[in-house]
Design a protein around this motif. Sequence first.
Motif, short mmCIF file in Angstrom:
data_model
loop_
_atom_site.label_atom_id
_atom_site.label_comp_id
_atom_site.label_asym_id
_atom_site.label_seq_id
_atom_site.Cartn_x
_atom_site.Cartn_y
_atom_site.Cartn_z
N ILE A 125 18.18 12.00 -10.94
CA ILE A 125 16.91 12.01 -11.65
C ILE A 125 15.79 12.16 -10.62
O ILE A 125 15.71 11.39 -9.67
N PRO A 126 14.93 13.17 -10.80
CA PRO A 126 13.83 13.33 -9.85
C PRO A 126 12.89 12.12 -9.88
O PRO A 126 12.61 11.58 -10.95
N GLN A 127 12.46 11.71 -8.72
CA GLN A 127 11.53 10.59 -8.63
C GLN A 127 10.11 11.11 -8.72
O GLN A 127 9.78 12.10 -8.08
N PRO A 128 9.26 10.46 -9.51
CA PRO A 128 7.88 10.93 -9.63
C PRO A 128 7.14 10.73 -8.31
O PRO A 128 7.39 9.77 -7.58
N ALA A 129 6.28 11.67 -8.02
CA ALA A 129 5.45 11.55 -6.82
C ALA A 129 4.29 10.63 -7.16
O ALA A 129 3.55 10.87 -8.09
N HIS A 130 4.17 9.59 -6.40
CA HIS A 130 3.07 8.64 -6.62
C HIS A 130 2.03 8.89 -5.54
O HIS A 130 2.01 8.21 -4.51
N ASP A 131 1.21 9.88 -5.77
CA ASP A 131 0.14 10.17 -4.82
C ASP A 131 -1.00 9.22 -5.08
O ASP A 131 -1.61 9.24 -6.15
N ARG A 132 -1.24 8.38 -4.10
CA ARG A 132 -2.36 7.46 -4.24
C ARG A 132 -3.64 8.20 -3.90
O ARG A 132 -3.68 8.95 -2.95
#
Length: 100
Positions: free
Chosen positions: A61-68
Amino acid sequence: MFREDNGDYIIREVFYDADDTILGCTAEAVEPMGRTIEELATSIADFHAALALPVLTLADIPQPAHDRPTRPQRQTFSSADVRAKLGLPEKPTTLPQKPS
């Protein structure tokens, strides 16, 4: 169907985009349910159909990019700089003692 790290198999709901690329899945296992016997039977049939699909793991499952969002850098000043800017003495004077 998912194989967990401990070896158990569970069913998760998987979400796909228009070209059948996996977008994500539910964190927890799902279970058959329905408001009527017919809906429950359909849900169970869907679970049965999932057994014919490839077994997935959470690594699939692709992990979401958490761009702060980046905060603007603030300029910092030492207490000596602030004292100098305000025209205060380098070392604070001692406060007068209260009479005992």
